[in-house]
Write a protein that holds these residues in place. Structure first.
Motif, PDB file in Angstrom:
ATOM      1  N   VAL A  54       9.288   0.554   5.303  1.00 35.54           N
ATOM      2  CA  VAL A  54      10.206   1.687   5.195  1.00 35.54           C
ATOM      3  C   VAL A  54      10.852   1.717   3.814  1.00 35.54           C
ATOM      4  O   VAL A  54      10.937   2.771   3.165  1.00 35.54           O
ATOM      5  CB  VAL A  54      11.271   1.620   6.301  1.00 35.54           C
ATOM      6  N   ASP A  55      11.281   0.558   3.342  1.00 36.84           N
ATOM      7  CA  ASP A  55      11.900   0.479   2.020  1.00 36.84           C
ATOM      8  C   ASP A  55      10.923   0.871   0.913  1.00 36.84           C
ATOM      9  O   ASP A  55      11.334   1.349  -0.156  1.00 36.84           O
ATOM     10  CB  ASP A  55      12.443  -0.928   1.766  1.00 36.84           C
ATOM     11  N   ALA A  56       9.612   0.679   1.168  1.00 35.83           N
ATOM     12  CA  ALA A  56       8.596   1.049   0.176  1.00 35.83           C
ATOM     13  C   ALA A  56       8.350   2.549   0.139  1.00 35.83           C
ATOM     14  O   ALA A  56       7.679   3.052  -0.762  1.00 35.83           O
ATOM     15  CB  ALA A  56       7.292   0.308   0.478  1.00 35.83           C
ATOM     16  N   GLY A  57       8.880   3.270   1.140  1.00 38.92           N
ATOM     17  CA  GLY A  57       8.762   4.729   1.111  1.00 38.92           C
ATOM     18  C   GLY A  57       8.136   5.377   2.333  1.00 38.92           C
ATOM     19  O   GLY A  57       7.891   6.589   2.325  1.00 38.92           O
ATOM     20  N   ALA A  58       7.875   4.610   3.405  1.00 42.64           N
ATOM     21  CA  ALA A  58       7.269   5.197   4.601  1.00 42.64           C
ATOM     22  C   ALA A  58       8.164   6.302   5.167  1.00 42.64           C
ATOM     23  O   ALA A  58       9.391   6.206   5.141  1.00 42.64           O
ATOM     24  CB  ALA A  58       7.033   4.121   5.663  1.00 42.64           C
ATOM     25  N   LEU A 110       0.828  -1.206   0.000  1.00 50.27           N
ATOM     26  CA  LEU A 110       0.000   0.000   0.000  1.00 50.27           C
ATOM     27  C   LEU A 110       0.868   1.264   0.000  1.00 50.27           C
ATOM     28  O   LEU A 110       0.582   2.225  -0.722  1.00 50.27           O
ATOM     29  CB  LEU A 110      -0.926  -0.008   1.212  1.00 50.27           C
ATOM     30  N   VAL A 111       1.920   1.271   0.797  1.00 50.88           N
ATOM     31  CA  VAL A 111       2.830   2.427   0.836  1.00 50.88           C
ATOM     32  C   VAL A 111       3.388   2.697  -0.557  1.00 50.88           C
ATOM     33  O   VAL A 111       3.383   3.847  -1.042  1.00 50.88           O
ATOM     34  CB  VAL A 111       3.982   2.200   1.836  1.00 50.88           C
ATOM     35  N   ALA A 112       3.859   1.650  -1.217  1.00 48.29           N
ATOM     36  CA  ALA A 112       4.422   1.817  -2.561  1.00 48.29           C
ATOM     37  C   ALA A 112       3.369   2.358  -3.525  1.00 48.29           C
ATOM     38  O   ALA A 112       3.658   3.231  -4.357  1.00 48.29           O
ATOM     39  CB  ALA A 112       4.977   0.480  -3.063  1.00 48.29           C
TER      40      ALA A 112
END
Length: 308
Positions: free
Chosen positions: A174-178, A136-138
């Motif tokens: 976090v790696d997805a962009g959080a 979802l973050v991505a």
């Protein structure tokens, strides 16, 4: 006699602490009034942001949306809308996110969400939906440059197989962009501090904000904790023992307990807090006062219109 160092929490000055508040969308006109009274009380403290919870299903979704949009239109606070993967396709979630962006919402709290069949059920991704919070973050980051907060679990998520697996899942978000981690509430600061250490060791360097819930009603909050996988220390239960029919004293004890918790965290170097308000302002306002927050001169309260 040896001199002891002064506690950081006793030296707090205005502007040193940042706070954010969580509200839940109202289910009735009476609850609507209570929510906006809470917002009006807390708004002059100028929180960094305020989040609004969200559940699966159209009614809850609409209530969240309406509350968030009203915060944008009628206050100076920056709302963060909760968004989950549950019971919706990617296209449906994306449409909600785009609508938020068009309405001026720039912050999303991205969550996997709980199974719609209730506690104890096994989570399964919705057909055509986002698989989990990292997915979802991505997806949100592809739609617009949202600020995205995600959840962290100092005592691990109830469904995680291990602490290590839980940290791996957090790292994926976090790696997805959080941009920020907000922790599940807890009552023993040792859990938060160990969680912070594990996250940093895993290379997670974004802010990790402790979640704090003032105990307005011990039985109710203990139930929340049991469902969320947050332990209720025996020493804490003893502090509320015998106060079931004495809410006034219970309120005083709750204020003392929450103040002790946040001040101990300040002494550990924590400068940001996320308060789960349960749509009640009194204890949260008092704790923020002790943290050095004051209404800014000339700050206007949230404008409140009559519930439609």
């Amino acid at each position: 006699m040896a001199m002891t160092s002064e506690r950081k929490s006793r030296l707090l000055g205005a502007g040193e602490i940042d706070v954010s508040f969580e509200f839940f969308p109202p289910k009735s006109e009476k609850m609507e009034s209570a929510l906006w009274s809470c917002i009006q009380r807390l708004a002059p403290l100028e929180p960094e942001f305020v989040s609004v919870t969200y559940g699966a299903g159209g009614t809850t979704r609409e209530r969240t949306h309406n509350t968030v949009v009203r915060l944008v239109d009628e206050t100076d606070m920056k709302p963060a809308a909760h968004l989950t993967c549950v019971a919706a396709t990617k296209d449906e979630v994306d449409a909600i996110a785009r609508d938020y962006w068009e309405r001026g919402v720039r912050h999303i709290v991205a969550l996997r969400g709980d199974p719609i069949s209730g506690p104890g059920s096994v989570y399964e991704p919705h057909p055509g939906g986002y698989i989990n919070a990292a997915d979802l973050v991505a997806g949100l980051k592809r739609i617009a440059p949202f600020e995205v907060s995600v959840a962290g679990y100092p005592e691990k998520h109830p469904e995680s197989l291990s602490v290590g697996a839980d940290i791996d899942n957090l790292k994926a978000k976090v790696d997805a962009g959080a941009d920020r981690i907000i922790t599940q509430f807890g009552f023993d600061n040792a859990h938060y501090l160990r969680f912070l250490e594990r996250a940093r060791a895993a290379g997670i360097w974004i802010p990790i904000i402790p979640g704090i819930v003032p105990i307005h009603n011990f039985k109710q909050v203990a139930g929340f904790a049991a469902r969320a996988g947050a332990s209720m220390p025996s020493w804490l239960a003893r502090r509320f023992d015998g106060l079931e029919e004495d809410p006034a004293t219970g309120h005083l004890v709750a204020a003392a307990v929450a103040t002790e918790q946040v001040m101990d965290l300040v002494d550990e170097g924590v400068k940001k807090f996320h308060f789960y308000t349960l749509n009640r302002a009194d204890l949260v306002y008092a704790i923020c006062h002790l943290l050095g927050l004051r209404p800014h001169a000339g700050s206007a309260p949230a404008k409140i219109r009559a519930a439609s």
